[in-house]
Design an enzyme around this catalytic site. Sequence first.
Site, PDB file in Angstrom:
ATOM      1  N   CYS A  90       0.865  -1.172   0.000  1.00 12.06           N
ATOM      2  CA  CYS A  90       0.000   0.000   0.000  1.00 12.06           C
ATOM      3  C   CYS A  90       0.906   1.228   0.000  1.00 12.06           C
ATOM      4  CB  CYS A  90      -0.855  -0.035   1.266  1.00 12.06           C
ATOM      5  SG  CYS A  90      -1.914   1.397   1.493  1.00 12.06           S
ATOM      6  N   CYS A 204      -1.227   3.548  -6.517  1.00  6.98           N
ATOM      7  CA  CYS A 204      -2.053   2.957  -5.451  1.00  6.98           C
ATOM      8  C   CYS A 204      -2.280   1.518  -5.886  1.00  6.98           C
ATOM      9  CB  CYS A 204      -3.367   3.715  -5.344  1.00  6.98           C
ATOM     10  SG  CYS A 204      -4.621   2.898  -4.327  1.00  6.98           S
TER      11      CYS A 204
HETATM   12  N1  DGL Z   1      -4.049   0.608  -1.763  1.00  7.46           N
HETATM   13  C1  DGL Z   1      -3.650   1.820  -1.120  1.00  7.46           C
HETATM   14  C2  DGL Z   1      -2.432   2.428  -1.785  1.00  7.46           C
HETATM   15  O1  DGL Z   1      -1.665   1.736  -2.422  1.00  7.46           O
HETATM   16  C3  DGL Z   1      -4.634   2.923  -0.862  1.00  7.46           C
HETATM   17  C4  DGL Z   1      -6.052   2.655  -0.671  1.00  7.46           C
HETATM   18  C5  DGL Z   1      -6.702   3.478   0.401  1.00  7.46           C
HETATM   19  O2  DGL Z   1      -6.970   4.676   0.222  1.00  7.46           O
HETATM   20  O3  DGL Z   1      -6.942   2.862   1.428  1.00  7.46           O
HETATM   21  O4  DGL Z   1      -2.190   3.599  -1.642  1.00  7.46           O
END
Ligand code: DGL
Length: 292
Positions: A90, A204
């Site tokens: 993430c 993301c």
């Molecule tokens: N999957 C997360 C990232 O790579 C973000 C998602 C969220 O906002 O929770 O930034």
Amino acid sequence: MSAILPLYPLENPMPKASADAPIGIFDSGIGGLSVAQEIALYLPNERIVYYADTAHVPYGPRTDQDIRELTAHAIEWLYRQGCKVAVVACNTASAFSLDYLREHYGENFPIIGLVPALKPAVLQSKSKVVSVLATPATFRGQLIKDVMTRFAEPANVEVITVTNLELVPFVESGRYNTLECKQSLQKVLDPIVEKGSDYLVLGCTHYPYLKQSIQELYGEKLNLIDSGLAVARQTARILIKNGLASSSPQNDGVRLQCYVSGGNANALKMVLNHLIQEKITWSIENIAEKLG
Ligand code: DGL
């Protein structure tokens, strides 16, 4: 930065994990499965424990401290499951947690993090204008600022940063190929295409699931780059360096065990049926009650 209390005292560490232990992977939600799949395919001898903090997704609009604390708790959970390394799959969580986590666990528990893959976009861009689509929190963090200074500035490449908080919920609910989602994408991507951007960095881990929609909208006008394979390679390097790479093939049993902290596991199961490639065996369990 205020201190985060560890869930368990450091004087009570886990026994050192062996090469047979699983890789722990964490994301705020199910987006990090885009990274988990790359790791599962690149490292066929490895098992994965995936933790999605679906009780608190999205992290993007949260404060720095909130993101850091939620991430610290999630990584501690993976550590307590006996994982041998943790991948913070993430960008948002990585932006505020990597230093803290590495200092906290030291060599006992290697931590692998993510930053939007700006470097390959900068190197390949012909128009010298590239865009990064990520959460507002990711852009507040130092990691992305560092890669911009290191790679974009010396190459004289303009970097356009764009955010759209509607996109993560589209992926979480399995509505990533819908007309609504495409309209939402157009709101932020039409302007960058007009400004001459030829590369879009998917900053993301939820966004690789939007690739089909973006390609249907812009075709070859916009080249897409994500971090999945680079993270899988980095994970392999860290495992080898620490003597933790598994040498026996995982032919039986579930290779990707998913745990979620909230939401409806049955609804998520339907979404995961589409997200996870058929050759990877997986399971899902809601552990909200066990987390207390
Ligand atoms: N999957 C997360 C990232 O790579 C973000 C998602 C969220 O906002 O929770 O930034």
